[in-house]
Design a protein around this motif. Structure first.
Motif, mmCIF file in Angstrom:
data_model
loop_
_atom_site.group_PDB
_atom_site.id
_atom_site.type_symbol
_atom_site.label_atom_id
_atom_site.label_comp_id
_atom_site.label_asym_id
_atom_site.label_seq_id
_atom_site.Cartn_x
_atom_site.Cartn_y
_atom_site.Cartn_z
ATOM 1 N N HIS A 1 39.920 20.938 -44.375
ATOM 2 C CA HIS A 1 39.469 21.344 -43.044
ATOM 3 C C HIS A 1 40.165 20.478 -41.990
ATOM 4 C CE1 HIS A 1 36.807 17.832 -42.489
ATOM 5 N NE2 HIS A 1 36.293 18.072 -43.684
ATOM 6 N N HIS A 2 40.134 20.974 -40.765
ATOM 7 C CA HIS A 2 40.714 20.270 -39.621
ATOM 8 C C HIS A 2 39.893 19.007 -39.333
ATOM 9 C CE1 HIS A 2 43.138 19.931 -36.051
ATOM 10 N NE2 HIS A 2 42.158 20.165 -35.204
ATOM 11 N N SER A 3 40.491 18.016 -38.712
ATOM 12 C CA SER A 3 39.725 16.851 -38.252
ATOM 13 C C SER A 3 39.792 16.799 -36.731
ATOM 14 C CB SER A 3 40.266 15.553 -38.870
ATOM 15 O OG SER A 3 41.593 15.296 -38.475
ATOM 16 N N LEU B 1 24.022 20.380 -36.538
ATOM 17 C CA LEU B 1 25.351 20.910 -36.855
ATOM 18 C C LEU B 1 26.009 20.110 -37.974
ATOM 19 C CD1 LEU B 1 27.738 22.784 -36.303
ATOM 20 C CD2 LEU B 1 28.460 21.210 -34.489
ATOM 21 N N ALA B 2 25.907 18.787 -37.915
ATOM 22 C CA ALA B 2 26.500 17.934 -38.948
ATOM 23 C C ALA B 2 25.916 18.260 -40.316
ATOM 24 C CB ALA B 2 26.280 16.463 -38.609
ATOM 25 N N GLN B 3 24.615 18.499 -40.371
ATOM 26 C CA GLN B 3 23.961 18.847 -41.639
ATOM 27 C C GLN B 3 24.514 20.150 -42.197
ATOM 28 O OE1 GLN B 3 21.446 16.965 -43.239
ATOM 29 N NE2 GLN B 3 21.828 18.368 -44.932
ATOM 30 N N GLU B 4 24.646 21.143 -41.323
ATOM 31 C CA GLU B 4 25.187 22.444 -41.742
ATOM 32 C C GLU B 4 26.634 22.307 -42.212
ATOM 33 O OE1 GLU B 4 25.409 26.674 -42.234
ATOM 34 O OE2 GLU B 4 23.656 25.411 -41.871
ATOM 35 N N ASN C 1 32.157 20.054 -45.531
ATOM 36 C CA ASN C 1 32.982 19.372 -44.537
ATOM 37 C C ASN C 1 32.596 17.895 -44.453
ATOM 38 O OD1 ASN C 1 34.364 21.796 -42.969
ATOM 39 N ND2 ASN C 1 32.228 22.364 -43.298
ATOM 40 N N GLN C 2 33.593 17.033 -44.220
ATOM 41 C CA GLN C 2 33.348 15.604 -44.059
ATOM 42 C C GLN C 2 32.995 15.338 -42.599
ATOM 43 O OE1 GLN C 2 33.402 13.445 -46.711
ATOM 44 N NE2 GLN C 2 33.694 15.320 -47.891
ATOM 45 N N THR C 3 31.756 14.921 -42.346
ATOM 46 C CA THR C 3 31.293 14.737 -40.969
ATOM 47 C C THR C 3 30.605 13.399 -40.778
ATOM 48 O OG1 THR C 3 29.079 15.664 -41.325
ATOM 49 C CG2 THR C 3 30.832 17.225 -40.812
ATOM 50 N N PHE C 4 30.570 12.963 -39.497
ATOM 51 C CA PHE C 4 29.802 11.771 -39.143
ATOM 52 C C PHE C 4 29.375 11.891 -37.689
ATOM 53 C CE2 PHE C 4 28.738 7.367 -38.279
ATOM 54 C CZ PHE C 4 28.133 6.984 -39.463
ATOM 55 N N VAL C 5 28.131 11.505 -37.406
ATOM 56 C CA VAL C 5 27.597 11.552 -36.041
ATOM 57 C C VAL C 5 27.580 10.147 -35.451
ATOM 58 C CG1 VAL C 5 25.607 12.094 -34.583
ATOM 59 C CG2 VAL C 5 26.161 13.572 -36.528
ATOM 60 N N SER D 1 35.665 30.584 -36.252
ATOM 61 C CA SER D 1 36.659 31.506 -35.689
ATOM 62 C C SER D 1 37.998 30.827 -35.448
ATOM 63 C CB SER D 1 36.133 32.124 -34.385
ATOM 64 O OG SER D 1 36.118 31.158 -33.331
ATOM 65 N N LYS D 2 37.955 29.483 -35.253
ATOM 66 C CA LYS D 2 39.185 28.717 -35.050
ATOM 67 C C LYS D 2 39.776 28.215 -36.373
ATOM 68 C CE LYS D 2 37.967 26.814 -30.481
ATOM 69 N NZ LYS D 2 39.225 27.096 -29.768
ATOM 70 N N ASN D 3 39.083 28.499 -37.487
ATOM 71 C CA ASN D 3 39.490 27.984 -38.810
ATOM 72 C C ASN D 3 39.524 26.469 -38.858
ATOM 73 O OD1 ASN D 3 39.884 30.599 -40.012
ATOM 74 N ND2 ASN D 3 41.813 30.757 -38.890
ATOM 75 N N TYR D 4 38.594 25.835 -38.121
ATOM 76 C CA TYR D 4 38.524 24.372 -38.086
ATOM 77 C C TYR D 4 37.650 23.810 -39.224
ATOM 78 C CZ TYR D 4 40.770 23.412 -33.577
ATOM 79 O OH TYR D 4 41.675 23.239 -32.559
ATOM 80 N N ILE D 5 36.809 24.675 -39.797
ATOM 81 C CA ILE D 5 35.848 24.201 -40.803
ATOM 82 C C ILE D 5 35.896 25.083 -42.036
ATOM 83 C CG2 ILE D 5 34.302 23.197 -39.075
ATOM 84 C CD1 ILE D 5 32.546 25.710 -39.337
ATOM 85 N N LYS D 6 35.281 24.571 -43.116
ATOM 86 C CA LYS D 6 35.159 25.375 -44.342
ATOM 87 C C LYS D 6 34.136 26.472 -44.112
ATOM 88 C CE LYS D 6 36.191 21.740 -47.711
ATOM 89 N NZ LYS D 6 35.705 21.002 -48.874
#
Length: 198
Positions: free
Chosen positions: A23-25, A45-48, A54-58, A193-198
């Motif tokens: 995925h995009h960063s 959103l981070a949970q979803e 996806n690798q996320t951090f808040v 829609s931007k293909n930024y995430i899985k």
């Protein structure tokens, strides 16, 4: 800056990290008044995103002030330095191939633009969490508006200090009229829609 400091290139590139994560960063920069719902939406959103692989951090404003930025106050210069530091930390997350969600009032357009300039095109998404000061004050979960009205808190954004709403944010979520979950799903749809995430 010392002339004895030399940049050392990393052995693993940002592109390689993105390829491995599939995925995009990028930075999702949530800005809005206190009690507008920035942290709640960012965490939902981070949970979803996390559940989708996806690798996320808040990075949350209050949490960061417990550690990295505990030496800063709330005057204009301290607020600018607060955002500058967060911008640099966020850039590191982007380089590491992750999605970083930042929830900061960040009241000045100039400071948000400074963070945007730290990363490449498409790596900074400004999310304006739109909610009127009247509604934020009605919610007032931390009792901060009441304290600001009683002049117990100085330089409080929206009351005794300005908030500059984003001029051209990539995304606007209306947290006054839509739930946290609805705002998070709106963001999922846009990022997909931007293909930024899985």
């Amino acid at each position: 800056m010392s002339s004895n400091i030399v940049w050392h290139d990393a052995s693993i590139s940002k592109t390689e990290r993105r390829d491995k994560n599939n995925h995009h960063s990028f930075i999702l920069w949530f800005t809005g008044l206190s009690a507008s719902g920035k942290s709640s939406i960012a965490n939902a959103l981070a949970q979803e995103l996390f559940e989708r692989g996806n690798q996320t951090f808040v990075l949350d404003g209050d949490n960061i002030r417990h550690g990295l930025n505990k030496d800063l106050g709330f005057d204009e210069n301290s607020r600018k330095e607060n955002i500058r530091r967060i911008g640099e930390v966020s850039k590191l997350f982007v380089e590491s191939g992750q999605i970083v969600l930042t929830a900061f009032i960040s009241p000045y357009q100039e400071d948000r633009d400074t963070v945007r300039a730290l990363v490449a095109e498409g790596e900074f998404i400004e999310v304006y969490v739109k909610c009127s000061v009247e509604e934020c004050e009605r919610r007032d979960p931390k009792g901060l508006y009441k304290k600001a009205r009683n002049e117990e808190i100085k330089n409080f954004t929206g009351i005794s200090a300005p908030y500059e709403a984003p001029e051209n944010p990539e995304i606007v979520v209306d947290s006054e009229n839509f739930s946290i979950e609805e705002c998070a799903q709106q963001l999922i749809q846009i990022l997909s829609s931007k293909n930024y995430i899985k």
